[in-house]
Design an enzyme around this catalytic site. Structure first.
Site, PDB file in Angstrom:
ATOM      1  N   ASP A 164       0.754  -1.200   0.023  1.00  0.00           N
ATOM      2  CA  ASP A 164      -0.331   0.085  -0.261  1.00  0.00           C
ATOM      3  C   ASP A 164       0.879   1.452  -0.224  1.00  0.00           C
ATOM      4  O   ASP A 164       1.776   1.826   0.663  1.00  0.00           O
ATOM      5  CB  ASP A 164      -0.850   0.187   1.109  1.00  0.00           C
ATOM      6  CG  ASP A 164      -1.559   1.579   1.153  1.00  0.00           C
ATOM      7  OD1 ASP A 164      -2.704   1.608   0.437  1.00  0.00           O
ATOM      8  OD2 ASP A 164      -1.180   2.303   2.758  1.00  0.00           O
ATOM      9  N   VAL A 165       0.523   1.573  -0.336  1.00  0.00           N
ATOM     10  CA  VAL A 165       1.319   3.674  -0.650  1.00  0.00           C
ATOM     11  C   VAL A 165       1.171   4.563   0.501  1.00  0.00           C
ATOM     12  O   VAL A 165       1.819   5.439   1.038  1.00  0.00           O
ATOM     13  CB  VAL A 165       1.502   3.754  -2.391  1.00  0.00           C
ATOM     14  CG1 VAL A 165       2.416   5.373  -2.231  1.00  0.00           C
ATOM     15  CG2 VAL A 165       1.762   2.715  -2.897  1.00  0.00           C
TER      16      VAL A 165
END
Length: 240
Positions: free
Chosen positions: A14-15
């Site tokens: 996930d960023v």
């Protein structure tokens, strides 16, 4: 027992929230608008209002949706309601910073694993985030690419299909994320091994991230990317 880090070929990340400090980016922008208007805002209140507005039924893709979010929350924060401020909040995403440990940790992890970005953000935003992070990714998947957002299983399936095209499977992936709602719960349901980066470990509540219906105990748990990368490094040393 959790599997050893060397057993994975890929790490999916996930960023926004895990690698990029979106809460800091949003509250910094709102605080700047507030200062110009001669008012003050409470950051946690702003994040709570953001969270409520972000998950309304008419929400658009992120971070474009921040323009709409601003219109919803501005009056409750005592901020001016002009359209230009909504655009300013949306465009602030291009300047959001990575957490201080993100780029170095990713650079180290990229030496031993193929890193894949999985973000609900649109491609234009990820282009900016990647620069902040040192462009460490082997492959990237955005909401534009998948046509959906996590926690929809279809988003993950796109990644499974990608690794399958390389002769691998989801068993070769360690999924790394901070959001219990968007990532940890669904990755467990899909049979993935996961790692929770608890960025808000020193703060109460879920901040700008929606609260999950139930907490999912992760396979691995760290409070920073630095600690995670150090654990991977030590684990790999033990095998050499």
């Amino acid at each position: 027992m959790a599997r050893g880090f060397s057993e994975f070929k890929y790490m999916t990340f996930d960023v926004v929230g895990t690698l990029i400090d979106f809460e800091g980016g949003i509250t910094t922008c709102l605080a700047g608008i507030a200062a110009e208007a001669g008012v003050a805002i409470d950051s946690e209140e702003a994040l709570s209002l953001y969270r409520q507005a972000r998950y309304m039924p008419d929400a658009a893709l992120f971070p474009d949706d921040l323009a709409r979010v601003y219109r919803v929350i501005a009056s409750r924060l005592g901020l001016p309601a002009e359209e230009k401020y909504g655009a300013r909040l949306r465009d602030s995403a291009s300047a959001w910073q990575g957490f201080p440990d993100s780029a170095a940790a990713l650079a180290e992890l990229a030496k031993s694993h193929r890193l894949i970005a999985m973000t609900n953000a649109r491609r234009w935003a990820l282009d900016h985030f990647e620069k902040q992070l040192g462009s460490p990714f082997f492959a990237t998947f955005t909401a534009d690419d998948t046509g959906t957002e996590k926690p929809e299983p279809a988003f993950f399936q796109k990644v499974f299909d990608f690794v399958a095209s390389r002769g691998d499977s989801k068993d070769d992936i360690l999924h790394v994320a901070q959001s219990q709602y968007h990532d940890i719960g669904i990755s467990r349901a899909l049979g993935m091994t996961n790692c929770w980066i608890e960025r808000r470990h020193a703060q109460k509540g879920y901040g700008g991230t929606i609260e999950p219906v139930r907490f999912t105990a992760p396979d691995y748990h760290f409070t920073s990317m630095a600690a995670f990368a150090a654990a991977v490094r030590e684990s790999l040393k033990e095998r050499t």
